[in-house]
Design an enzyme around this catalytic site. Sequence first.
Site, PDB file in Angstrom:
ATOM      1  N   LYS A   1       0.879  -1.187   0.000  1.00 40.96           N
ATOM      2  CA  LYS A   1       0.000   0.000   0.000  1.00 40.96           C
ATOM      3  C   LYS A   1       0.912   1.231   0.000  1.00 40.96           C
ATOM      4  O   LYS A   1       1.790   1.345   0.855  1.00 40.96           O
ATOM      5  CB  LYS A   1      -0.838  -0.022   1.275  1.00 40.96           C
ATOM      6  CG  LYS A   1      -1.593   1.259   1.571  1.00 40.96           C
ATOM      7  CD  LYS A   1      -1.985   1.228   3.057  1.00 40.96           C
ATOM      8  CE  LYS A   1      -2.623   2.508   3.483  1.00 40.96           C
ATOM      9  NZ  LYS A   1      -3.978   2.607   2.969  1.00 40.96           N
TER      10      LYS A   1
ATOM     11  N   LYS B   1      -0.889  -0.590  -4.160  1.00 42.02           N
ATOM     12  CA  LYS B   1      -2.308  -0.247  -4.054  1.00 42.02           C
ATOM     13  C   LYS B   1      -2.490   1.173  -3.550  1.00 42.02           C
ATOM     14  O   LYS B   1      -1.717   1.642  -2.701  1.00 42.02           O
ATOM     15  CB  LYS B   1      -3.004  -1.222  -3.114  1.00 42.02           C
ATOM     16  CG  LYS B   1      -4.497  -1.236  -3.290  1.00 42.02           C
ATOM     17  CD  LYS B   1      -5.218  -1.640  -2.037  1.00 42.02           C
ATOM     18  CE  LYS B   1      -5.216  -0.501  -1.036  1.00 42.02           C
ATOM     19  NZ  LYS B   1      -5.869  -0.848   0.215  1.00 42.02           N
TER      20      LYS B   1
ATOM     21  N   GLU C   1      -7.820   1.848  -6.576  1.00 41.65           N
ATOM     22  CA  GLU C   1      -8.992   1.520  -5.760  1.00 41.65           C
ATOM     23  C   GLU C   1      -9.838   2.772  -5.492  1.00 41.65           C
ATOM     24  O   GLU C   1      -9.570   3.514  -4.553  1.00 41.65           O
ATOM     25  CB  GLU C   1      -8.545   0.907  -4.417  1.00 41.65           C
ATOM     26  CG  GLU C   1      -9.723   0.518  -3.519  1.00 41.65           C
ATOM     27  CD  GLU C   1      -9.291   0.006  -2.138  1.00 41.65           C
ATOM     28  OE1 GLU C   1      -8.073  -0.010  -1.851  1.00 41.65           O
ATOM     29  OE2 GLU C   1     -10.174  -0.343  -1.345  1.00 41.65           O
TER      30      GLU C   1
ATOM     31  N   LYS D   1      -9.515  -2.145  -8.222  1.00 41.31           N
ATOM     32  CA  LYS D   1     -10.117  -2.675  -6.995  1.00 41.31           C
ATOM     33  C   LYS D   1     -11.347  -1.824  -6.728  1.00 41.31           C
ATOM     34  O   LYS D   1     -11.240  -0.612  -6.523  1.00 41.31           O
ATOM     35  CB  LYS D   1      -9.123  -2.589  -5.831  1.00 41.31           C
ATOM     36  CG  LYS D   1      -9.719  -3.067  -4.497  1.00 41.31           C
ATOM     37  CD  LYS D   1      -8.639  -3.410  -3.501  1.00 41.31           C
ATOM     38  CE  LYS D   1      -9.235  -3.753  -2.150  1.00 41.31           C
ATOM     39  NZ  LYS D   1      -8.269  -4.338  -1.236  1.00 41.31           N
TER      40      LYS D   1
ATOM     41  N   SER E   1     -14.384  -5.500   0.369  1.00 38.79           N
ATOM     42  CA  SER E   1     -15.623  -5.905   1.036  1.00 38.79           C
ATOM     43  C   SER E   1     -16.337  -4.707   1.655  1.00 38.79           C
ATOM     44  O   SER E   1     -17.556  -4.744   1.859  1.00 38.79           O
ATOM     45  CB  SER E   1     -15.360  -6.994   2.077  1.00 38.79           C
ATOM     46  OG  SER E   1     -14.395  -6.578   3.017  1.00 38.79           O
ATOM     47  N   GLY E   2     -15.596  -3.661   1.945  1.00 36.43           N
ATOM     48  CA  GLY E   2     -16.185  -2.374   2.305  1.00 36.43           C
ATOM     49  C   GLY E   2     -17.122  -2.363   3.504  1.00 36.43           C
ATOM     50  O   GLY E   2     -18.075  -1.582   3.515  1.00 36.43           O
TER      51      GLY E   2
ATOM     52  N   SER F   1     -10.484  -9.063  -3.157  1.00 41.42           N
ATOM     53  CA  SER F   1      -9.295  -8.542  -2.473  1.00 41.42           C
ATOM     54  C   SER F   1      -9.783  -7.953  -1.154  1.00 41.42           C
ATOM     55  O   SER F   1      -9.666  -6.767  -0.893  1.00 41.42           O
ATOM     56  CB  SER F   1      -8.612  -7.473  -3.328  1.00 41.42           C
ATOM     57  OG  SER F   1      -7.619  -6.823  -2.569  1.00 41.42           O
TER      58      SER F   1
ATOM     59  N   ARG G   1     -11.417  -6.834   5.580  1.00 39.35           N
ATOM     60  CA  ARG G   1     -12.264  -7.196   6.723  1.00 39.35           C
ATOM     61  C   ARG G   1     -12.973  -8.535   6.530  1.00 39.35           C
ATOM     62  O   ARG G   1     -13.039  -9.354   7.442  1.00 39.35           O
ATOM     63  CB  ARG G   1     -13.286  -6.083   6.981  1.00 39.35           C
ATOM     64  CG  ARG G   1     -12.668  -4.893   7.664  1.00 39.35           C
ATOM     65  CD  ARG G   1     -13.551  -3.670   7.577  1.00 39.35           C
ATOM     66  NE  ARG G   1     -13.481  -3.041   6.265  1.00 39.35           N
ATOM     67  CZ  ARG G   1     -14.118  -1.906   5.962  1.00 39.35           C
ATOM     68  NH1 ARG G   1     -14.856  -1.302   6.865  1.00 39.35           N
ATOM     69  NH2 ARG G   1     -14.001  -1.389   4.756  1.00 39.35           N
TER      70      ARG G   1
HETATM   71  C1  5MM Z   1      -6.922  -3.085   4.842  1.00 36.49           C
HETATM   72  O1  5MM Z   1      -7.495  -1.836   4.605  1.00 36.49           O
HETATM   73  C2  5MM Z   1      -6.905  -1.124   3.539  1.00 36.49           C
HETATM   74  C3  5MM Z   1      -6.184   0.073   4.037  1.00 36.49           C
HETATM   75  O2  5MM Z   1      -7.074   0.878   4.700  1.00 36.49           O
HETATM   76  P1  5MM Z   1      -6.586   2.166   5.533  1.00 36.49           P
HETATM   77  O3  5MM Z   1      -5.862   3.044   4.599  1.00 36.49           O
HETATM   78  O4  5MM Z   1      -7.884   2.754   5.991  1.00 36.49           O
HETATM   79  O5  5MM Z   1      -5.753   1.678   6.643  1.00 36.49           O
HETATM   80  C4  5MM Z   1      -8.002  -0.804   2.539  1.00 36.49           C
HETATM   81  O6  5MM Z   1      -7.566  -0.033   1.467  1.00 36.49           O
HETATM   82  C5  5MM Z   1      -8.502  -2.088   2.031  1.00 36.49           C
HETATM   83  O7  5MM Z   1      -7.538  -2.689   1.225  1.00 36.49           O
HETATM   84  C6  5MM Z   1      -9.747  -1.929   1.227  1.00 36.49           C
HETATM   85  O8  5MM Z   1     -10.602  -0.961   1.733  1.00 36.49           O
HETATM   86  C7  5MM Z   1     -10.476  -3.236   1.222  1.00 36.49           C
HETATM   87  O9  5MM Z   1     -10.701  -3.601   2.534  1.00 36.49           O
HETATM   88  P2  5MM Z   1     -12.135  -4.111   2.952  1.00 36.49           P
HETATM   89  O10 5MM Z   1     -12.063  -4.282   4.432  1.00 36.49           O
HETATM   90  O11 5MM Z   1     -13.071  -3.029   2.514  1.00 36.49           O
HETATM   91  O12 5MM Z   1     -12.331  -5.392   2.205  1.00 36.49           O
END
Ligand code: 5MM
Length: 612
Positions: free
Chosen positions: A363, A404, A456, A498, A540-541, A568, A571
Amino acid sequence: MRILIIGNVVKDVYLNLDEKQNKFETDEKGTPWLDLGFNETNHSYFSRTSVFGGAAVTLDIFKKFGLNASISGYDDDKIIKTYRYILSANDHISYFTPTERTETKFTAPNEPVDWIFVDRSAEVTEALVKDIKNYLWLSSRTKLVVFVSAEDNFETRSATMKLTKLANIVFTDSEIEFKDTDAVVCRILENEIRCGDFIRRYRMQKTALMTHLTVYSIIASTIFGAILRGMSTLDAINIAIINVENSKITGSPSLSNLMKKLEERKDSDENLRLLTKTILVPGKGILAADESGGSIHKKFVEAGIPDDAKHRRDYRNLFFTTQGIEKFISGIILFDETARQKSDDGRDFVSYLTSLGIVPGIKVDQGLEPFADPKYSKENYTKGLEGLPERLIEYYDMGARFAKWRAAFDVKVANVGSGKAVKIKTPSDYAIKKNCEILAQYARDCQNAGIVPIVEPEVVYDSYYSIETSAEITGKVLDMLFEELKHYDVNIEGCILKTSMVLAGKKYEKQSTPEEVGEYTAKVLKEHCPKELAGIVFLSGGQSVEQATANLQAVTNNGPFPWIVTFSFARALQAPTLEAWKGDNNNAKDAKDAFYNRLVANCQALNKNDLS
Ligand code: 5MM
């Protein structure tokens, strides 16, 4: 091919004051000062890095392209007429010109020329226009290029505009409309080049310390030089972008370097495309384990787990060391801290995952920040572009092969249920455009570094809106995203999307069924994503664990798609593990089993039939 350049020449004397820190003295008020050694008659400086500015930059670039060019009225060896001192300190530039500017004059060339290039630095007068017109009348084979600068005063502007009527090519750094001319117009704006039908964006690194004046000269002369060398307009624009993005205030790369980089870009397109095949494997998904410091802190606090580096490592270690994950996962997105931590066997996580055949990703965004413009201060953009190219080089060396970047769009609507048309208040067009532009800049930086970008743009599954509104917003965001990716010349075949699924907001009274989510999501993606895209992965949001899997299944039931479509999740894959682990490694087996079960369920939901 002979070219006569018309313009002024300055000798730019570049002084980096940051390098002279130890030479500063302090006056009685504590203000630091440095004697630069100038006096009224002597404009020299004892230690300097000097480059030529104005028309000399243009001359230099034409010469690089092997063109026979000279500056009107200047003897190559006695080119220095005006000095300009460029002082830089703390990334801030100021410059002053202690000598008078010389008048731009037309001196008829000894041998006939094919082109006259009126440079940005030219101060065009009526007399000059007359001289050029006369020359063009006498020499019918000579063609004309004119640069119209936004900074020209009234006289210069009106004289230059007369030349545009005779020109074959007009470069400009303004939005001026050109009437009564058949010239091809090429606009070089702050971060965008528009030539004929092509639009390409570029970005300067702050560290290059270039002034916009030099940037525009480099771009115009490179495009022109490349076209004269027989390159296509698109290649000419691309090489100009490579040139300007790799130029420093002290000079720009050689032609062979530029050509090499242009070729590398083409080769790297193929490498990136192949790399996507290792990141996206039919039937497998990607684990998002890239929670930033703030997000993991929130999760741990809620679960009563101490938030320290050891617990964060142990938590990630649970996922990575679950037996057999490589059967279900082809890539894992890491946060910077995790990428530097070690697995149980002493190897760093990046090497460990690579040895399992799982591609490590990283990231690279640095979180959300409200827009500075008060009109949009309730909306966010994603920061992290500054210094990104350098960080990507380091991540590549560490072993990361994809990255990402998340942009988040909160939805706010009005008029729901009132019988009137629903009004989308946020995301605003402004927020969508800015974030998509940033995503495209990030993606371009990634591809320059040989890293596959995951873009994303998340439509945040929260608040109160219908599935129709969700479809409308997602479609709009995707259209803008792909437009910006094109503008930044991002290779779509080496890029992964994504996205959120299309579903009604969490607070909306009529929650979407999996059938609706599947149908709407498939329709929006098919209508708004180019077929060439390497793949689409879902976040998954904030959906529940089962909901995310059921919806994923419903989406893939609406296949086949022209892309690999997979998950991907963060949560929806990790929540049961966190719950079982509770911060205690004695619970590791249950925690790993919980993760394994989610992997099995989500891979089953892929149907393995998503490629047409
Ligand atoms: C793991 O969460 C990722 C990083 O989030 P932060 O910048 O808020 O710490 C986030 O980008 C994540 O990859 C996506 O939102 C997908 O995660 P979910 O939980 O929505 O599947």
